[in-house]
Scaffold this motif. Structure first.
Motif, PDB file in Angstrom:
ATOM      1  N   MET A 366       0.815  -1.213   0.000  1.00 29.83           N
ATOM      2  CA  MET A 366       0.000   0.000   0.000  1.00 29.83           C
ATOM      3  C   MET A 366       0.852   1.269   0.000  1.00 29.83           C
ATOM      4  SD  MET A 366      -3.078  -1.129  -0.083  1.00 29.83           S
ATOM      5  CE  MET A 366      -4.036   0.313   0.376  1.00 29.83           C
ATOM      6  N   GLN A 367       2.111   1.164   0.452  1.00 30.54           N
ATOM      7  CA  GLN A 367       2.954   2.364   0.548  1.00 30.54           C
ATOM      8  C   GLN A 367       3.429   2.867  -0.800  1.00 30.54           C
ATOM      9  OE1 GLN A 367       3.709  -0.686   1.771  1.00 30.54           O
ATOM     10  NE2 GLN A 367       4.524  -0.592   3.860  1.00 30.54           N
ATOM     11  N   TRP A 368       3.321   2.030  -1.848  1.00 28.25           N
ATOM     12  CA  TRP A 368       3.932   2.414  -3.116  1.00 28.25           C
ATOM     13  C   TRP A 368       3.284   3.659  -3.717  1.00 28.25           C
ATOM     14  CZ3 TRP A 368       8.157   2.718  -5.353  1.00 28.25           C
ATOM     15  CH2 TRP A 368       8.273   3.003  -6.718  1.00 28.25           C
ATOM     16  N   GLY A 369       1.983   3.799  -3.602  1.00 33.45           N
ATOM     17  CA  GLY A 369       1.336   4.985  -4.147  1.00 33.45           C
ATOM     18  C   GLY A 369       1.897   6.255  -3.537  1.00 33.45           C
ATOM     19  N   LYS A 370       2.133   6.218  -2.218  1.00 35.63           N
ATOM     20  CA  LYS A 370       2.709   7.375  -1.537  1.00 35.63           C
ATOM     21  C   LYS A 370       4.138   7.616  -1.996  1.00 35.63           C
ATOM     22  CE  LYS A 370       3.809   9.142   3.064  1.00 35.63           C
ATOM     23  NZ  LYS A 370       3.782   8.859   4.536  1.00 35.63           N
ATOM     24  N   ASP A 371       4.930   6.538  -2.093  1.00 39.41           N
ATOM     25  CA  ASP A 371       6.320   6.682  -2.530  1.00 39.41           C
ATOM     26  C   ASP A 371       6.404   7.217  -3.957  1.00 39.41           C
ATOM     27  OD1 ASP A 371       7.028   5.705  -0.099  1.00 39.41           O
ATOM     28  OD2 ASP A 371       8.117   3.958  -0.838  1.00 39.41           O
ATOM     29  N   LEU A 372       5.598   6.655  -4.853  1.00 33.96           N
ATOM     30  CA  LEU A 372       5.626   7.095  -6.245  1.00 33.96           C
ATOM     31  C   LEU A 372       5.230   8.563  -6.352  1.00 33.96           C
ATOM     32  CD1 LEU A 372       5.984   6.490  -9.238  1.00 33.96           C
ATOM     33  CD2 LEU A 372       3.628   5.629  -9.292  1.00 33.96           C
ATOM     34  N   GLY A 373       4.193   8.953  -5.626  1.00 33.77           N
ATOM     35  CA  GLY A 373       3.784  10.360  -5.647  1.00 33.77           C
ATOM     36  C   GLY A 373       4.888  11.261  -5.123  1.00 33.77           C
ATOM     37  N   GLY A 374       5.574  10.803  -4.070  1.00 35.73           N
ATOM     38  CA  GLY A 374       6.672  11.594  -3.527  1.00 35.73           C
ATOM     39  C   GLY A 374       7.825  11.723  -4.502  1.00 35.73           C
ATOM     40  N   MET A 375       8.113  10.657  -5.247  1.00 37.92           N
ATOM     41  CA  MET A 375       9.203  10.707  -6.217  1.00 37.92           C
ATOM     42  C   MET A 375       8.869  11.627  -7.380  1.00 37.92           C
ATOM     43  SD  MET A 375      10.200   6.642  -6.054  1.00 37.92           S
ATOM     44  CE  MET A 375      11.662   6.669  -7.086  1.00 37.92           C
ATOM     45  N   ILE A 376       7.618  11.581  -7.833  1.00 40.23           N
ATOM     46  CA  ILE A 376       7.184  12.469  -8.919  1.00 40.23           C
ATOM     47  C   ILE A 376       7.282  13.920  -8.473  1.00 40.23           C
ATOM     48  CG2 ILE A 376       5.197  13.196 -10.294  1.00 40.23           C
ATOM     49  CD1 ILE A 376       4.312  10.237 -10.335  1.00 40.23           C
ATOM     50  N   GLN A 377       6.827  14.196  -7.258  1.00 34.99           N
ATOM     51  CA  GLN A 377       6.886  15.563  -6.728  1.00 34.99           C
ATOM     52  C   GLN A 377       8.329  16.023  -6.550  1.00 34.99           C
ATOM     53  OE1 GLN A 377       4.960  16.040  -2.951  1.00 34.99           O
ATOM     54  NE2 GLN A 377       4.972  18.279  -3.065  1.00 34.99           N
ATOM     55  N   TRP A 378       9.183  15.116  -6.114  1.00 32.75           N
ATOM     56  CA  TRP A 378      10.617  15.412  -5.942  1.00 32.75           C
ATOM     57  C   TRP A 378      11.238  15.844  -7.268  1.00 32.75           C
ATOM     58  CZ3 TRP A 378      14.339  11.232  -7.294  1.00 32.75           C
ATOM     59  CH2 TRP A 378      15.669  11.579  -7.061  1.00 32.75           C
ATOM     60  N   LEU A 379      10.941  15.120  -8.332  1.00 31.08           N
ATOM     61  CA  LEU A 379      11.491  15.460  -9.639  1.00 31.08           C
ATOM     62  C   LEU A 379      10.930  16.777 -10.151  1.00 31.08           C
ATOM     63  CD1 LEU A 379      11.433  11.934 -11.335  1.00 31.08           C
ATOM     64  CD2 LEU A 379      13.409  13.155 -10.399  1.00 31.08           C
ATOM     65  N   GLU A 380       9.640  17.004  -9.941  1.00 31.68           N
ATOM     66  CA  GLU A 380       9.029  18.257 -10.380  1.00 31.68           C
ATOM     67  C   GLU A 380       9.596  19.446  -9.607  1.00 31.68           C
ATOM     68  OE1 GLU A 380       4.897  17.520  -9.840  1.00 31.68           O
ATOM     69  OE2 GLU A 380       4.640  16.548 -11.806  1.00 31.68           O
ATOM     70  N   SER A 381       9.784  19.275  -8.299  1.00 28.63           N
ATOM     71  CA  SER A 381      10.334  20.349  -7.471  1.00 28.63           C
ATOM     72  C   SER A 381      11.763  20.679  -7.878  1.00 28.63           C
ATOM     73  CB  SER A 381      10.302  19.950  -5.995  1.00 28.63           C
ATOM     74  OG  SER A 381       8.979  19.733  -5.561  1.00 28.63           O
ATOM     75  N   ALA A 382      12.540  19.636  -8.202  1.00 25.75           N
ATOM     76  CA  ALA A 382      13.920  19.861  -8.640  1.00 25.75           C
ATOM     77  C   ALA A 382      13.946  20.648  -9.937  1.00 25.75           C
ATOM     78  CB  ALA A 382      14.621  18.530  -8.820  1.00 25.75           C
ATOM     79  N   GLY A 383      12.984  20.370 -10.821  1.00 26.74           N
ATOM     80  CA  GLY A 383      12.909  21.113 -12.072  1.00 26.74           C
ATOM     81  C   GLY A 383      12.600  22.582 -11.854  1.00 26.74           C
ATOM     82  N   LYS A 384      11.700  22.858 -10.916  1.00 23.93           N
ATOM     83  CA  LYS A 384      11.364  24.257 -10.612  1.00 23.93           C
ATOM     84  C   LYS A 384      12.538  24.983  -9.989  1.00 23.93           C
ATOM     85  CE  LYS A 384       6.452  23.221  -9.986  1.00 23.93           C
ATOM     86  NZ  LYS A 384       5.338  23.134  -8.997  1.00 23.93           N
ATOM     87  N   SER A 385      13.276  24.283  -9.128  1.00 23.46           N
ATOM     88  CA  SER A 385      14.453  24.883  -8.481  1.00 23.46           C
ATOM     89  C   SER A 385      15.523  25.219  -9.499  1.00 23.46           C
ATOM     90  CB  SER A 385      15.019  23.927  -7.426  1.00 23.46           C
ATOM     91  OG  SER A 385      14.080  23.693  -6.404  1.00 23.46           O
ATOM     92  N   ASN A 386      15.709  24.301 -10.466  1.00 24.49           N
ATOM     93  CA  ASN A 386      16.700  24.553 -11.511  1.00 24.49           C
ATOM     94  C   ASN A 386      16.301  25.728 -12.375  1.00 24.49           C
ATOM     95  OD1 ASN A 386      18.236  22.425 -10.618  1.00 24.49           O
ATOM     96  ND2 ASN A 386      17.445  20.951 -12.129  1.00 24.49           N
ATOM     97  N   ALA A 387      15.002  25.853 -12.643  1.00 20.78           N
ATOM     98  CA  ALA A 387      14.515  26.969 -13.462  1.00 20.78           C
ATOM     99  C   ALA A 387      14.748  28.290 -12.766  1.00 20.78           C
ATOM    100  CB  ALA A 387      13.034  26.762 -13.774  1.00 20.78           C
ATOM    101  N   LYS A 388      14.519  28.330 -11.427  1.00 24.65           N
ATOM    102  CA  LYS A 388      14.725  29.562 -10.668  1.00 24.65           C
ATOM    103  C   LYS A 388      16.208  29.936 -10.648  1.00 24.65           C
ATOM    104  CE  LYS A 388      10.739  29.167  -7.569  1.00 24.65           C
ATOM    105  NZ  LYS A 388      10.296  28.991  -6.157  1.00 24.65           N
ATOM    106  N   SER A 389      17.053  28.906 -10.498  1.00 23.97           N
ATOM    107  CA  SER A 389      18.494  29.164 -10.460  1.00 23.97           C
ATOM    108  C   SER A 389      18.980  29.721 -11.793  1.00 23.97           C
ATOM    109  CB  SER A 389      19.251  27.858 -10.157  1.00 23.97           C
ATOM    110  OG  SER A 389      18.867  27.344  -8.889  1.00 23.97           O
TER     111      SER A 389
END
Length: 391
Positions: A366-389
């Motif tokens: 059952m934890q996989w949905g949470k983990d997958l969502g967290g990984m997707i958000q992690w990648l999206e957040s990293a993209g936004k951080s790179n864009a700001k930089s």
């Protein structure tokens, strides 16, 4: 003798069907009877495989004190070939054709002349092979661990491991199966009433805008989910960056890990190629994150792990779970005998598997949905951080 000293590199195979209660003289006698060099032939297509004592490429001596160590047999396999290189064959053929057709009005050889040239080349190959000039020997270390029912093969999978496993299966009447990430997942599923869940897994999509149904490097003839190894390395990366670098394993021991030194990534769709990054901490570099954000998955990574007070540095291949460049760290005043080294190899192997079992539990639960969502958000957040930089 790589398993007994220096850095380690190996693929693993599970051993089933070996009915003996322990290794003994009779098993070493079988090694002796099938020693490398006992059979030789001048055939140009000959491949001969035999066992060696493990010390050097001509070592045909086997005994319990030398080859039986801590419930494991240490020896090696030599593969002898006697084949004329294809480039030389082609050169000889062209020389024959030129000589035969030099007086032809057309300047090109006839069908019968081509046949004649090919026969001449085959005869020459037989003569040259008989001299032994083109005989080649390949030497691969092997550790057969009775306690873990595992064969450690000191080479990569392919023709060499195929020759080795064929020889062992024939001589000892047992069965060997390559221990890949997917095979480990299936074995874990069987032991933990999760086989159906493992059987149902399909590749996860970490970048929703770049979907795929299977990884480009998958074996289309196999249903073993080796892509879980790629997801495992990415999951470890995410855990290291956002959650924790320490886990409690199924046996209640603790393991600490760090991705380090090297990282190889590849596009699962087979579109944007491969990338290899070497650095003290490659996952910290922006090009590594950019590669993952464009959909690439890890195929190989350096790892440092610490468990039960023992540190290992290694490189893990995601799908095959092959290990290379592995180093066992010792204390300055530590007494480390050969038996201890065999136990350390067992600990290394077990540690990687237990860490992967932890991922399998989450991946099929059952934890996989949470983990997958967290990984997707992690990648999206990293993209936004790179864009700001960049701005």
């Amino acid at each position: 003798m790589p398993f007994l000293g220096g850095s380690l590199a190996f693929e693993r195979f599970s051993v089933t069907g070996f009915e003996a209660g322990s290794f003994g003289e009779e098993h070493l006698e079988l090694l002796q009877q099938n020693a490398a060099g006992n059979v030789e032939t001048a055939s140009t297509e000959n491949v001969h495989v035999g066992f060696l004592g493990g010390t050097h490429v001509f070592d045909q001596d086997f005994d319990l004190a030398k080859n039986l160590i801590n419930e494991a047999v240490h020896c090696s396999v030599r593969i002898d070939t006697n084949q004329i290189p294809s480039a030389i064959r082609k050169a000889w053929l062209q020389m024959e054709l030129n000589a035969i057709s030099k007086d032809n009005p057309s300047g090109t050889p006839t069908k019968s002349q081509r046949k004649e040239a090919k026969e001449a080349v085959e005869q020459r190959c037989e003569v040259e092979a008989a001299t032994g000039k083109y005989r080649k020997m390949q030497h691969f270390p092997m550790l057969w661990d009775y306690r873990q029912e595992t064969l450690y093969f000191g080479g990569s999978t392919g023709n060499a491991s195929g020759h080795c496993t064929d020889l062992l299966e024939r001589v000892y009447e047992l069965e060997l199966r390559h221990i890949t990430s997917g095979a480990i997942a299936q074995a874990w599923g069987s032991a933990n009433d999760r086989y159906a869940e493992v059987d149902d897994v399909v590749p996860a999509i970490f970048v929703p805008t770049l979907p795929y149904s299977d990884v480009a490097w998958a074996n289309e003839h196999s249903k073993v989910p080796d892509f879980l190894g790629n997801e495992f390395l990415l999951w470890l990366w995410w855990q290291q960056e956002t959650e924790t670098d320490t886990f409690t394993l199924a046996d209640q021991s603790e393991i600490t890990f760090m991705l380090a030194k090297t990282l190889s990534l590849e596009c699962p769709r087979g579109e944007s190629g491969k990338e290899t990054i070497s650095a003290e901490s490659p996952v910290k570099l922006p090009e590594a994150m950019q590669a993952v954000r464009t959909g690439k998955l890890p195929r190989k990574s350096g790892l440092t792990i610490v468990r039960d007070g023992r540190q290992f540095d290694l490189v893990l291949q995601a799908e095959s779970f092959g290990i290379s460049g592995a180093k066992i760290h010792l204390e300055d005043d530590e007494e480390f005998e050969i038996d201890d080294r065999i136990d350390a190899i067992r600990t290394l192997s077990e540690s990687i598997d237990l860490l992967f079992h932890l991922f399998c539990e989450r991946r099929t639960g059952m934890q996989w949905g949470k983990d997958l969502g967290g990984m997707i958000q992690w990648l999206e957040s990293a993209g936004k951080s790179n864009a700001k930089s960049a701005a």
